[in-house]
Design an enzyme around this catalytic site. Structure first.
Site, mmCIF file in Angstrom:
data_model
loop_
_atom_site.group_PDB
_atom_site.id
_atom_site.type_symbol
_atom_site.label_atom_id
_atom_site.label_comp_id
_atom_site.label_asym_id
_atom_site.label_seq_id
_atom_site.Cartn_x
_atom_site.Cartn_y
_atom_site.Cartn_z
ATOM 1 N N THR A 113 -3.776 6.821 -21.438
ATOM 2 C CA THR A 113 -3.490 5.460 -21.003
ATOM 3 C C THR A 113 -2.024 5.169 -21.317
ATOM 4 O O THR A 113 -1.368 5.921 -22.033
ATOM 5 C CB THR A 113 -4.371 4.446 -21.750
ATOM 6 O OG1 THR A 113 -4.229 4.663 -23.156
ATOM 7 C CG2 THR A 113 -5.822 4.591 -21.359
ATOM 8 N N ASP A 125 -7.213 14.581 -23.956
ATOM 9 C CA ASP A 125 -7.192 13.137 -23.727
ATOM 10 C C ASP A 125 -6.465 12.514 -24.916
ATOM 11 O O ASP A 125 -7.010 12.419 -26.016
ATOM 12 C CB ASP A 125 -8.625 12.615 -23.628
ATOM 13 C CG ASP A 125 -8.699 11.106 -23.439
ATOM 14 O OD1 ASP A 125 -7.647 10.440 -23.494
ATOM 15 O OD2 ASP A 125 -9.824 10.587 -23.254
ATOM 16 N N LYS A 176 -2.505 0.864 -25.473
ATOM 17 C CA LYS A 176 -2.845 1.334 -26.823
ATOM 18 C C LYS A 176 -1.565 1.572 -27.638
ATOM 19 O O LYS A 176 -0.689 0.720 -27.673
ATOM 20 C CB LYS A 176 -3.727 2.581 -26.754
ATOM 21 C CG LYS A 176 -5.067 2.359 -26.039
ATOM 22 C CD LYS A 176 -5.954 3.582 -26.159
ATOM 23 C CE LYS A 176 -7.315 3.353 -25.530
ATOM 24 N NZ LYS A 176 -7.299 3.536 -24.061
ATOM 25 N N ARG A 218 -1.613 -1.866 -18.864
ATOM 26 C CA ARG A 218 -2.906 -1.182 -18.763
ATOM 27 C C ARG A 218 -2.853 -0.240 -17.558
ATOM 28 O O ARG A 218 -2.726 -0.669 -16.419
ATOM 29 C CB ARG A 218 -4.038 -2.189 -18.620
ATOM 30 C CG ARG A 218 -4.192 -3.091 -19.836
ATOM 31 C CD ARG A 218 -5.434 -3.946 -19.733
ATOM 32 N NE ARG A 218 -6.636 -3.127 -19.763
ATOM 33 C CZ ARG A 218 -7.242 -2.718 -20.872
ATOM 34 N NH1 ARG A 218 -6.747 -3.039 -22.053
ATOM 35 N NH2 ARG A 218 -8.331 -1.988 -20.818
ATOM 36 N N TYR A 257 0.850 -1.190 0.000
ATOM 37 C CA TYR A 257 0.000 0.000 0.000
ATOM 38 C C TYR A 257 0.886 1.240 0.000
ATOM 39 O O TYR A 257 1.913 1.286 0.676
ATOM 40 C CB TYR A 257 -0.904 0.034 1.229
ATOM 41 C CG TYR A 257 -2.281 -0.526 0.990
ATOM 42 C CD1 TYR A 257 -3.188 0.168 0.201
ATOM 43 C CD2 TYR A 257 -2.676 -1.732 1.558
ATOM 44 C CE1 TYR A 257 -4.460 -0.335 -0.018
ATOM 45 C CE2 TYR A 257 -3.944 -2.244 1.339
ATOM 46 C CZ TYR A 257 -4.845 -1.533 0.550
ATOM 47 O OH TYR A 257 -6.103 -2.032 0.332
ATOM 48 N N GLU A 306 -0.655 4.874 -0.481
ATOM 49 C CA GLU A 306 -1.417 6.108 -0.681
ATOM 50 C C GLU A 306 -0.562 7.320 -0.354
ATOM 51 O O GLU A 306 0.260 7.293 0.568
ATOM 52 C CB GLU A 306 -2.668 6.138 0.203
ATOM 53 C CG GLU A 306 -3.830 5.320 -0.310
ATOM 54 C CD GLU A 306 -3.850 3.934 0.256
ATOM 55 O OE1 GLU A 306 -4.918 3.340 0.297
ATOM 56 O OE2 GLU A 306 -2.781 3.438 0.672
#
Length: 480
Positions: A272, A243, A275, A281, A66, A68
């Site tokens: 992303t 985008d 692509k 991903r 973790y 954060e």
């Protein structure tokens, strides 16, 4: 793709053997997926093949941590190695795209877009309210002031490309959260040319006065002039958000330069990492310094804990994209798309905008008398993987559609060139020309069911196999 020889084969055989000992069905499905991808013509414009180093980087114990917060400021102890991973990934992203700031935590493109939207709201709506009230953060606001701020959030406007002319769900489409967050208006394309009409866009923006002007696309087969988009945004006082999820690889590979490169003109850019960029991903955000503090609060503002193993894979993918070989690849992606479009046109297909100058082509399947769904299914029967897509003013809506979107990034990764893509165009037209819509009980053409002429699927698969065998996926890799 380079041949990594027996080392990678040994690694994957051992990994799958371990998985098989716990859940054999998952190991079997994993092997089957590689087999299926090797045996099909992957033409989905949003898919690619990550390198073996990228794939291997995802499968590590960074998955267990973790983290954060931000680099050096985590809400969990023991994040020093995650700090290294995130720092390296952000460094590569900044250098790759020439950006002043990069945020690599978003789990997906939609997450990256949400981080961008809320960062703009935080910078342009929340910060002025806090400054006016002399508060350091929202926790210091009275209930009345908090309600005023919440109402201010709800009154903001966004303007993005319409879904049916190539925009994305997250550009203000009403069923999507972006369309529910904002008052929304879409801009379209010229009815005759199907290209962006910048003068019309400016007039619409003057009338609507959006807080955010969204540029970028999901199925628009042309390039965008981001200098003009910035001029429009500046004139109406909007933040320009781009985008570039679909064409990030063409930006990274220096195919899109000058006014076609969004980074020098946009306040924020989201993308992303898969692509055309050919990574894992995931998502990321680039921003100018004024927006960086707001973007840096993406977790917990929008995101949960960052996926450290994916950030590590992003770092590897960004490093790969900074090489000359990736620039060569990106150039071939665009060149191959032109060949594919020309091959379709000369065989009688109708294309939205009449062609392409990026990585994707949009076929209007209405010219074959079938819907996009029928075309997608018939092509899949024949070993060609595509996805149906709306065309401008689509009479069949967003589910059945009247288009099929195809792209060149994946097969270019396999080594396909001009001759192969011309052959692919021939195969596509052969399948579509031999697909017939099945009539309903009322005698009208149906939208989903179809008939594919005998022998078409078999001959298409046989021709595809020759192309695929000559351009193997992950050459030298054996997993069983």
């Amino acid at each position: 793709m380079s041949d990594l020889g027996s080392t990678a084969s040994d690694i994957y055989r051992n990994v799958l053997s371990v998985i098989e000992g716990v859940e054999p069905r998952i190991a079997a499905a994993t092997r089957a997926e590689l087999t299926d991808q090797r045996a099909s013509l992957k033409l989905i414009a949003s898919e690619n093949y990550a390198s073996l180093p990228v794939l291997m980087t995802m499968g590590t114990w960074f998955s267990d941590k973790y983290a954060e917060g931000t680099i050096g400021h985590r809400f969990y102890a023991g994040c020093q190695n995650v700090d290294t991973v995130e720092s390296v990934a952000a460094e590569h992203a900044r250098e790759l795209f020439g950006a002043e700031y990069a945020y690599v935590q978003p789990h997906s493109g939609i997450d990256a877009n949400l981080v961008a939207y809320w960062s703009i709201l935080a910078h342009r709506v929340e910060s002025p309210v806090l400054e006016r009230l002399g508060a350091k953060n929202v926790n210091e606001l009275s209930e009345d002031d908090w309600e005023t701020l919440r109402k201010s959030f709800a009154e903001q406007r966004v303007m993005g490309m319409s879904l049916d002319v190539g925009g994305h769900l997250t550009h203000g489409f009403r069923p999507n959260i972006s369309g529910k967050m904002f008052h929304q208006r879409s801009y379209g394309t010229n009815a005759e040319t199907q290209l962006i009409d910048y003068d019309k866009l400016l007039a619409d923006a003057r009338a609507f006065k959006p807080l955010i002007l969204v540029a970028g696309y999901s199925a628009y087969p042309r390039r965008v002039n981001f200098a003009k988009m910035r001029e429009i945004a500046d004139e109406v006082g909007a933040t320009l958000f781009v985008d570039m999820a679909h064409f990030a690889g063409l930006v990274a590979g220096k195919v899109f330069t000058g006014e076609e490169d969004p980074v020098p003109y946009a306040h924020l850019v989201a993308s992303t990492t898969h692509k055309s960029l050919r990574g894992p991903r995931g998502g990321f955000v680039l921003a100018t310094p004024e927006y960086a503090p707001s973007v840096d609060r993406g977790c917990p503002m929008v995101l949960g804990g960052p996926l450290s193993h994916i950030m590590a894979a992003k770092a590897v993918a960004f490093a790969e994209a900074r090489t000359d070989s990736f620039r060569d690849y990106a150039a071939k992606v665009a060149d191959n798309a032109k060949v594919l479009a020309e091959g379709l046109l000369k065989r009688g297909a109708t294309l939205v905008t009449g062609g392409t100058d990026n990585h994707l082509v949009l076929i209007d399947t209405g010219s074959f008398g079938i819907t996009g769904r029928q075309a997608e299914s018939a092509l899949l029967d024949s070993g060609i993987v595509t996805n149906r897509n709306s065309v401008p003013n689509d009479p069949n809506g967003a589910w059945y559609t009247t288009g099929v979107r195809i792209g060149t990034p994946a097969l270019t990764s396999r080594g396909f060139g001009a001759d192969e893509f011309d052959k692919v165009a021939e195969l596509i037209v052969d399948v579509l020309a031999n697909t017939t819509a099945t009539t309903t009980a009322a005698g009208t053409p149906g939208k989903a069911k179809y008939t594919l002429a005998d022998g078409v699927a078999d001959r298409t698969k046989a021709a595809s196999a020759e192309l695929l065998d000559a351009n193997p996926l992950y050459p030298g890799l054996a997993v069983s």
